[in-house]
Enzyme design. Structure first.
Site, PDB file in Angstrom:
ATOM      1  CE  LYS A  49      -3.903  -2.195   2.516  1.00 16.37           C
ATOM      2  NZ  LYS A  49      -4.043  -2.686   4.039  1.00 16.37           N
ATOM      3  CG  ASN A 172      21.314 -15.666 -15.101  1.00 17.05           C
ATOM      4  OD1 ASN A 172      20.093 -16.183 -14.204  1.00 17.05           O
ATOM      5  ND2 ASN A 172      22.712 -16.006 -14.683  1.00 17.05           N
ATOM      6  CB  CYS A 179      20.667 -11.814 -18.935  1.00 17.39           C
ATOM      7  SG  CYS A 179      21.271 -13.311 -20.657  1.00 17.39           S
ATOM      8  CG  HIS A 185      22.238 -17.697 -23.432  1.00 13.48           C
ATOM      9  ND1 HIS A 185      21.820 -16.267 -23.852  1.00 13.48           N
ATOM     10  CD2 HIS A 185      23.576 -17.825 -22.048  1.00 13.48           C
ATOM     11  CE1 HIS A 185      22.537 -15.563 -22.396  1.00 13.48           C
ATOM     12  NE2 HIS A 185      23.428 -15.961 -21.954  1.00 13.48           N
ATOM     13  CD  GLN A 187      25.668 -18.967 -17.458  1.00 14.50           C
ATOM     14  OE1 GLN A 187      27.482 -19.667 -17.471  1.00 14.50           O
ATOM     15  NE2 GLN A 187      25.816 -17.406 -17.407  1.00 14.50           N
TER      16      GLN A 187
END
Length: 378
Positions: A49, A172, A179, A185, A187
């Site tokens: 709020k 990511n 990133c 992509h 990893q």
């Protein structure tokens, strides 16, 4: 009488009255336990709020070049180490040019004091491109294309897991999550050691199995199916829910309905269904604020390598999604201050987050915009 407002007696009376009021999770702060990682989170939904006067992120780029020869992840591009990518038309898996783990690193040797301990850390880091086009993220890919990504995830887990006890697949997405390349992509890091979070999940799942005779996340999935208030998506083989103990605003947990320990154990039908439910979830994420929704996600499964022969029946395969956005596409949740020095804290209840995600359409907002434009032209 205090000049600063209500005196101590009035404040105490108000506090006592509040303590006897009916508890509402959406109004009253409370803490919730995460049995999977043995930690607590403070839920303070009333904080939503307050007006936001903090940092506002720049709007994410909505237009990414489909192919940029200067982008080292694109087909045919030259990477930093001089290697040239093949002109791939599907997925592309390669060794990370700047790996955090290498297979031949020397050992630091024995410690001379218990307060100064170091151990060997060896491993392999890989990069997996999902698609040859830079402007196509997972929710915009076709079901067969996502299924191909899942198959590679399972295959690389099996290959690296033959040598290393832990294989961490993670994505990511978005500059907000660190990133540096918009090309779709993820990893894959395989390590000679179990990371801290994996160790906590191992300990918690093993303890629950010993006490209750079944995997923690199997029982948790059943309970969430019964309660329904935190479910986001269900399918024949999978569940997506906002965990009772979620830390990030729109965090979700992806669970198989069947007892599965690792990605390679998924059946063809489960992989097809996973591709479909992933597309639906990530479409809902993008639709929430009509932007390419940032997140960090990753798979957790039973340890592998020389440990694979051990009894890991207490493990249940699962994926965590941790998105940072809180109020809009440009207002994020910061994990600082109290979170770094005390414990995690969130600003809306998991039930509120699940309700918002459930209500979102499963057709991507970009496709709906195209349909409206087509209709307008016609």
């Amino acid at each position: 009488m205090s000049r600063s407002g209500a005196g101590p007696e009035r404040r105490q009376q108000a506090s006592e009255a509040d303590a006897t009021a009916p508890f509402l999770a959406s109004e009253h702060q409370h803490i919730r336990y995460n049995p999977l990682q043995d930690e607590w989170v403070l839920v303070s939904a009333h904080r939503m709020k307050r007006p936001w006067q903090g940092q506002v992120e720049p709007s994410p780029l909505e237009t990414v070049p489909r192919h940029d020869p200067r982008n080292p992840l694109c087909p045919g591009a030259t990477r930093a180490n001089g290697e040239v990518n093949p002109h791939y038309e599907g997925t592309f898996l390669f060794d990370n040019d700047f790996p955090a783990l290498q297979p031949d690193a020397p050992s630091p040797g024995p410690s001379d004091h218990p307060l100064f301990q170091a151990k060997a850390a060896r491993g392999v880091c890989k990069v997996l491109c999902f698609h040859p086009w830079s402007d196509v993220t997972l929710p915009l890919m076709s079901i067969p294309e996502i299924r191909t990504v899942i198959d590679v995830w399972a295959s690389v887990t099996e290959d690296l897991g033959a040598q290393y006890p832990w294989v961490q697949i993670f994505e990511n997405k978005g500059a907000m999550m660190g990133c540096s390349n918009p090309h779709p992509h993820c990893q894959v890091w395989a390590s000679s050691f179990l990371p801290d979070i994996a160790q906590r999940e191992e300990k918690s799942q093993q303890a629950y199995q010993s006490q209750h005779g079944e995997p923690l996340l199997m029982e948790y999935g059943r309970q969430e199916l019964l309660r329904k208030e935190r479910l986001v998506l269900t399918s024949e083989h999978w569940l997506v829910l906002v965990p009772f103990w979620a830390v990030w605003p729109f965090q979700t947990l992806l669970l198989p309905r069947r007892h599965v320990r690792r990605l390679p154990e998924l059946t063809p039908a489960e992989r097809d269904d996973l591709a479909l439910i992933m597309k639906k979830l990530l479409t809902k994420y993008d639709n929430l604020f009509e932007t390419s929704f940032p997140y960090s996600m990753g798979w957790h499964g039973a340890p592998t390598g020389s440990e694979a022969g051990a009894n890991w029946d207490h493990w249940q395969l699962h994926a965590h999604y941790y998105p940072p956005l809180l109020r809009s596409a440009t207002v994020r949740k910061f994990m600082v201050g109290y979170e770094m020095l005390a414990q995690a804290q969130r600003d809306l209840t998991p039930e509120q987050a699940a309700e918002r995600l459930r209500a979102l359409p499963e057709v991507h907002y970009r496709l709906r915009q195209k349909d409206r434009e087509t209709t307008a032209i016609a």
